[in-house]
Design a protein around this motif. Structure first.
Motif, PDB file in Angstrom:
ATOM      1  N   ALA A  94       0.831  -1.210   0.000  1.00 48.35           N
ATOM      2  CA  ALA A  94       0.000   0.000   0.000  1.00 48.35           C
ATOM      3  C   ALA A  94       0.859   1.252   0.000  1.00 48.35           C
ATOM      4  N   ILE A  95       1.883   1.274   0.851  1.00 47.02           N
ATOM      5  CA  ILE A  95       2.685   2.492   0.981  1.00 47.02           C
ATOM      6  C   ILE A  95       3.541   2.710  -0.264  1.00 47.02           C
TER       7      ILE A  95
ATOM      8  N   GLY B 178       1.457   3.806  -3.070  1.00 48.63           N
ATOM      9  CA  GLY B 178       1.024   5.184  -2.828  1.00 48.63           C
ATOM     10  C   GLY B 178       2.106   6.181  -3.195  1.00 48.63           C
ATOM     11  N   VAL B 179       3.353   5.860  -2.802  1.00 52.95           N
ATOM     12  CA  VAL B 179       4.471   6.755  -3.142  1.00 52.95           C
ATOM     13  C   VAL B 179       4.648   6.824  -4.650  1.00 52.95           C
TER      14      VAL B 179
ATOM     15  N   MET C 125       2.395   6.344  -6.871  1.00 52.86           N
ATOM     16  CA  MET C 125       1.295   7.093  -7.470  1.00 52.86           C
ATOM     17  C   MET C 125       1.608   8.581  -7.499  1.00 52.86           C
ATOM     18  N   ILE C 126       2.220   9.075  -6.419  1.00 53.06           N
ATOM     19  CA  ILE C 126       2.478  10.517  -6.349  1.00 53.06           C
ATOM     20  C   ILE C 126       3.612  10.908  -7.293  1.00 53.06           C
ATOM     21  N   PHE C 127       4.649  10.069  -7.379  1.00 51.70           N
ATOM     22  CA  PHE C 127       5.850  10.515  -8.079  1.00 51.70           C
ATOM     23  C   PHE C 127       5.953  10.014  -9.516  1.00 51.70           C
ATOM     24  N   THR C 128       4.928   9.292 -10.015  1.00 48.41           N
ATOM     25  CA  THR C 128       4.959   8.903 -11.420  1.00 48.41           C
ATOM     26  C   THR C 128       4.475  10.070 -12.274  1.00 48.41           C
TER      27      THR C 128
ATOM     28  N   SER D 240      -0.379   6.522 -12.537  1.00 51.02           N
ATOM     29  CA  SER D 240      -0.820   6.928 -11.204  1.00 51.02           C
ATOM     30  C   SER D 240      -2.113   6.221 -10.831  1.00 51.02           C
TER      31      SER D 240
ATOM     32  N   LEU E  52      -2.733   3.552  -7.800  1.00 50.99           N
ATOM     33  CA  LEU E  52      -3.756   3.784  -6.778  1.00 50.99           C
ATOM     34  C   LEU E  52      -4.680   2.567  -6.675  1.00 50.99           C
TER      35      LEU E  52
ATOM     36  N   THR F  10      -2.992   0.166  -4.473  1.00 53.25           N
ATOM     37  CA  THR F  10      -3.160   0.584  -3.078  1.00 53.25           C
ATOM     38  C   THR F  10      -4.527   0.182  -2.558  1.00 53.25           C
TER      39      THR F  10
ATOM     40  N   VAL G  76       7.418  18.417  -0.575  1.00 49.49           N
ATOM     41  CA  VAL G  76       7.915  17.173   0.027  1.00 49.49           C
ATOM     42  C   VAL G  76       8.288  17.408   1.483  1.00 49.49           C
TER      43      VAL G  76
ATOM     44  N   LEU H  42      -0.504   6.701   5.271  1.00 51.88           N
ATOM     45  CA  LEU H  42      -1.284   6.835   4.032  1.00 51.88           C
ATOM     46  C   LEU H  42      -1.908   8.221   3.933  1.00 51.88           C
TER      47      LEU H  42
ATOM     48  N   LEU I  46       0.713  10.613   2.919  1.00 54.70           N
ATOM     49  CA  LEU I  46       1.008  10.490   1.484  1.00 54.70           C
ATOM     50  C   LEU I  46      -0.017  11.256   0.661  1.00 54.70           C
TER      51      LEU I  46
ATOM     52  N   LEU J 129       0.792  14.888   0.939  1.00 51.36           N
ATOM     53  CA  LEU J 129       1.982  15.151   0.128  1.00 51.36           C
ATOM     54  C   LEU J 129       1.637  15.235  -1.348  1.00 51.36           C
ATOM     55  N   GLY J 130       0.754  14.329  -1.800  1.00 49.27           N
ATOM     56  CA  GLY J 130       0.370  14.351  -3.210  1.00 49.27           C
ATOM     57  C   GLY J 130      -0.385  15.621  -3.579  1.00 49.27           C
TER      58      GLY J 130
ATOM     59  N   PHE K 263       2.151  18.277  -3.871  1.00 47.93           N
ATOM     60  CA  PHE K 263       3.243  18.054  -4.817  1.00 47.93           C
ATOM     61  C   PHE K 263       2.790  18.192  -6.261  1.00 47.93           C
ATOM     62  N   ARG K 264       1.575  17.693  -6.567  1.00 43.79           N
ATOM     63  CA  ARG K 264       1.163  17.619  -7.963  1.00 43.79           C
ATOM     64  C   ARG K 264       0.376  18.847  -8.370  1.00 43.79           C
TER      65      ARG K 264
ATOM     66  N   ILE L  22      -4.978  14.120 -10.461  1.00 50.31           N
ATOM     67  CA  ILE L  22      -4.141  13.430  -9.469  1.00 50.31           C
ATOM     68  C   ILE L  22      -4.467  13.938  -8.070  1.00 50.31           C
TER      69      ILE L  22
ATOM     70  N   MET M 176      -7.355  12.155  -6.866  1.00 52.54           N
ATOM     71  CA  MET M 176      -6.979  10.799  -6.473  1.00 52.54           C
ATOM     72  C   MET M 176      -6.323  10.799  -5.103  1.00 52.54           C
TER      73      MET M 176
ATOM     74  N   LEU N 224      -7.188   8.860  -1.594  1.00 53.30           N
ATOM     75  CA  LEU N 224      -6.255   8.110  -0.738  1.00 53.30           C
ATOM     76  C   LEU N 224      -6.422   8.525   0.722  1.00 53.30           C
TER      77      LEU N 224
END
Lengths: 170, 105
Positions: free
Chosen positions: A18-19, A22-23, A25-28, A34, A38, A41, A99, B19, B22, B25-26, B29-30, B35, B38, B42
């Motif tokens: 899951a983690i 999740g990471v 998903m954010i950084f792709t 993404s 998800l 996850t 971040v 979670l 995260l 953060l998303g 960040f995005r 996204i 999404m 989460l």
């Protein structure tokens, strides 16, 4: 508890999946990847529900999230033809700030909740509470009015979505 | 043997916090609005997982009914949110949220 049981291994694997997804998903960069991460996850979270004896919620979670919501996301992304090239980028300093802020918040949350170890079981637990039989009784006895109201919410959401995506409204 | 006897509640609290973090953060960040939606999903799921963990540890089915309602509201939210995004895309040919600053004073 000296030895590691199969349940703990399952918990570890599901949490790791899951983690990590999740990471990712954010950084792709590509939005379609993404969505796929998800979905992974969400399946891991459904596995957690099964571990917690909430079988009904696990099934509903897979149907609603992986089946309906993520298909909707995927459909919109493909319809808008979004890909890596159309992906907007934030300036580097904003990314670093995001971040940092997100990481600090995560560390603070985990650290603040780490000390809450006094949460003991209130009563001997009953493995049947997550089954459809029991949840259905609760849902249609105690929560009947909210359940009916949620159908009105769905109707309003459906009408709203149709009206919004209609062209040329005068 | 189910997870309720073996896995401490603290582990679930930690996992949900990670979670949720995260998701935050998303959102920060995005820039792609899809996204960001999404990532909100989460965060909702992190809270759902925590509710189910507490429900299982306290043998209280009411929390699981709550999770059911949260899923219903999330589905409605996504439908309307994506419809709004489609309208925005039709008007500005982009899903970049930084374009949407017309309401700035």
């Amino acid at each position: 508890m000296g030895h590691i049981t199969i349940t703990q291994i399952l918990f570890g694997v599901l949490s790791f999946v899951a983690i990590i997804s999740g990471v990712l998903m954010i950084f792709t960069k590509n939005p379609i990847y993404s969505v796929l991460y998800l979905i992974i996850t969400f399946f891991a979270i459904a596995g957690h529900y099964i571990l917690l004896n909430a079988q009904f919620l696990a099934v509903v979670h897979v149907i609603v999230y992986a089946g309906a919501i993520m298909v909707l996301f995927l459909f919109v992304i493909m319809m808008l033809n979004l890909n890596k090239d159309t992906e907007p980028h934030k300036p580097a300093w904003i990314q670093i700030a995001a971040v940092t802020a997100g990481g600090i918040m995560m560390v603070t949350l985990v650290g603040a909740l780490k000390g809450a170890d006094q949460m003991k079981l209130a009563q001997p637990n009953d493995a049947n509470i997550g089954l459809v039989n029991n949840l259905g009784k609760v849902l249609f006895n105690d929560f009947l009015v909210p359940f009916e109201l949620s159908s009105v919410l769905f109707l309003a959401a459906m009408v709203g979505a149709v009206m919004l995506s209609k062209k040329n409204i005068h | 043997m189910s997870a309720i006897q073996i896995i401490p509640l603290t582990w679930y609290v930690t996992l949900s916090a990670i979670l949720f973090g995260l998701g935050v953060l998303g959102v920060l960040f995005r820039r792609n609005a899809i996204i960001i939606l999404m990532c909100i999903e989460l965060m909702l799921n992190a809270v759902n997982l925590l509710l189910v963990a507490f429900s299982a540890h306290h043998s209280d089915p009411n929390a699981q009914v709550f999770v059911f309602f949260i899923m219903a509201v999330a589905a409605a939210e996504v439908a309307v949110g994506l419809a709004i995004l489609m309208v925005i895309y039709r008007n500005s040919k982009s899903t970049d949220i930084d374009i949407l600053n017309k309401l700035k004073g």
